[in-house]
Design a protein around this motif. Structure first.
Motif, mmCIF file in Angstrom:
data_model
loop_
_atom_site.group_PDB
_atom_site.id
_atom_site.type_symbol
_atom_site.label_atom_id
_atom_site.label_comp_id
_atom_site.label_asym_id
_atom_site.label_seq_id
_atom_site.Cartn_x
_atom_site.Cartn_y
_atom_site.Cartn_z
ATOM 1 N N HIS A 66 0.759 -1.163 0.039
ATOM 2 C CA HIS A 66 0.156 -0.015 0.015
ATOM 3 C C HIS A 66 0.766 1.190 -0.022
ATOM 4 N N ARG A 67 0.427 2.329 -0.237
ATOM 5 C CA ARG A 67 1.131 3.630 -0.355
ATOM 6 C C ARG A 67 0.149 4.620 0.539
ATOM 7 N N ALA A 115 -4.642 5.590 2.930
ATOM 8 C CA ALA A 115 -4.021 4.408 2.448
ATOM 9 C C ALA A 115 -4.545 3.915 0.798
ATOM 10 N N ARG A 141 5.211 13.108 -4.858
ATOM 11 C CA ARG A 141 4.514 11.851 -4.043
ATOM 12 C C ARG A 141 2.999 12.715 -3.973
ATOM 13 N N ASP A 173 -0.208 8.692 -6.793
ATOM 14 C CA ASP A 173 0.993 8.083 -6.709
ATOM 15 C C ASP A 173 0.620 6.616 -5.911
ATOM 16 N N ARG A 174 0.945 5.640 -6.929
ATOM 17 C CA ARG A 174 0.869 4.231 -6.238
ATOM 18 C C ARG A 174 2.161 3.537 -6.148
ATOM 19 N N GLY A 175 3.232 4.561 -6.171
ATOM 20 C CA GLY A 175 4.567 3.798 -5.940
ATOM 21 C C GLY A 175 5.405 3.696 -7.144
ATOM 22 N N ASP A 176 5.379 2.581 -7.792
ATOM 23 C CA ASP A 176 6.012 2.567 -9.145
ATOM 24 C C ASP A 176 5.343 3.018 -10.391
ATOM 25 N N TYR A 228 1.696 5.536 -11.548
ATOM 26 C CA TYR A 228 0.645 6.592 -11.224
ATOM 27 C C TYR A 228 -0.867 5.820 -11.895
#
Length: 389
Positions: A54-55, A84, A183, A199-202, A204
């Motif tokens: 999760h982000r 989250a 971010r 922003d989902r980490g790796d 968008y």
């Protein structure tokens, strides 16, 4: 899934029917807000959630006709001062695992509900198609429709929600994210265009907002037109828009906003989108549905154990959850009319007065953050379901 878990912990025999073999559907609601995160802690699921990819989002930044609105979630009350973003399939599997640890819970996958059983004027269960394609029946003291905005159970019972017009649909798609990129969650709404970047980490997750009912016409303009519009609003995405190769990668969300006048029938209860479809504005749909489930479990666990659920008790669930639902839908309708309609039509002449007020007022920004991340009348886990870590 949440309602099934809670009722099973109360000792109620529960069967959850899931149409698909798994929960893998992309671009479903992935936003788990602070109130739901607190509920997971109360249920003893905080450590399990921490292991799920999760982000965390601590800030929401919107630019509305050049007026910036920044919502700082780090000032929220309670232990979770963030939102989250978690893949819905991971979240559901986590809850399913916890529920299946209860002896009175059963999850039936590849099981499609196709109708209801009626006996003596009341709903007495469902007709369903199992994984072999055979049609069967299951009787139940109470049937709870958690089957979304196109609810099969709702149609079978003959209830129709009141629809509120919406000015938009949404295109969902992904673009790569690289180290050093911004971010959090941000949005840009300008005359003729609107986009939300998550922003989902790796990667968008992108929500590109289009005028209601224009999907076919805009797709006919070609993927290059979408590339150009994205670059005009978010220039730093220009080096990766080509990753969006065709409209095969773009999923349409048919935005709806509606609500049933009555969320129950004799022997049946409707919660979540089956009772009140929400707009994606604020990403609050999941959390409102979870709150419905918690209220339903608190009110109905005792009667279900006793084997006597009255229509009046079902009405108590609606009475409890109607005010926050109506309030949040009214807020979404305001945003639709005053912010989004002008942005997607190109008719906006500067930011609405309400937006300018929020932009200038710390107190109003904190209130907006609270309403999004926690919401009115948040629900706590019933004592019988708590498992404190």
């Amino acid at each position: 899934m949440i309602l099934g878990l809670l009722l099973a912990r109360a000792g109620v025999r529960v069967t959850v029917m899931e149409k698909h073999a798994d929960f893998l559907r992309d671009f479903r609601g992935d936003t788990v807000h602070a109130s739901t995160l607190r509920l997971l802690d109360e249920l003893g699921l905080g450590p399990a959630f921490a292991k799920v990819p999760h982000r965390l989002v601590e800030n929401i930044r919107m630019e509305i006709q050049t007026s910036p609105v920044d919502l700082d979630l780090t000032r929220l009350p309670g232990p979770h001062r963030h939102i989250a973003l978690v893949p819905q399939w991971d979240f559901l599997e986590m809850v399913a695992t916890a529920a299946e640890a209860e002896p009175s819970f059963r999850l039936m996958r590849s099981t499609e509900v196709v109708g209801v059983i009626r006996e003596g004027g009341r709903v007495a269960g469902v007709t369903y198609r199992d994984q072999s394609g055979e049609t069967k029946q299951m009787r139940a003291q109470l049937t709870v429709a958690c089957d979304g905005r196109y609810s099969t159970v709702r149609s079978a019972v003959g209830l129709t929600p009141r629809s509120y017009g919406v000015p938009m649909d949404v295109w969902w798609f992904r673009l790569p994210r690289v180290s050093g990129d911004p971010r959090g969650l941000s949005g840009i709404l300008r005359s003729g265009h609107a986009v939300i970047v998550i922003d989902r980490g790796d990667y968008y997750q992108i929500a590109y907002i289009i005028p209601k009912g224009t999907d076919a016409r805009m797709r006919a303009e070609g993927i290059e037109a979408l590339h150009k519009a994205l670059i005009s609003m978010v220039p730093w995405l220009g080096d990766r828009v080509d990753a969006l190769a065709s409209f095969d990668d773009v999923k349409l969300l048919d935005v709806q906003l509606n609500r049933l006048a009555r969320w129950y029938a004799d022997g049946a209860l409707f919660i979540g989108d089956a009772a009140h479809a929400m707009s994606p504005v604020g990403g609050i749909g999941i959390n409102l549905a979870v709150a419905d489930a918690v209220a339903a479990a608190r009110i109905l666990a005792g009667p279900l154990r006793a084997g006597r659920v009255s229509t009046r008790q079902l009405a108590r669930v609606q009475l409890r959850r109607w005010p926050p639902t109506a309030l949040l839908q009214a807020a979404q309708r305001f945003v639709h009319a005053k912010v989004i309609a002008g942005a997607v039509s190109g008719s906006a002449q500067g930011a609405p007065r309400a937006v300018r007020l929020v932009s200038r007022s710390v107190a109003l920004r904190r209130l907006a953050a609270y309403l999004i991340a926690i919401g009115p009348l948040p629900e706590h886990a019933p004592g019988y379901a708590e498992r404190r870590n």
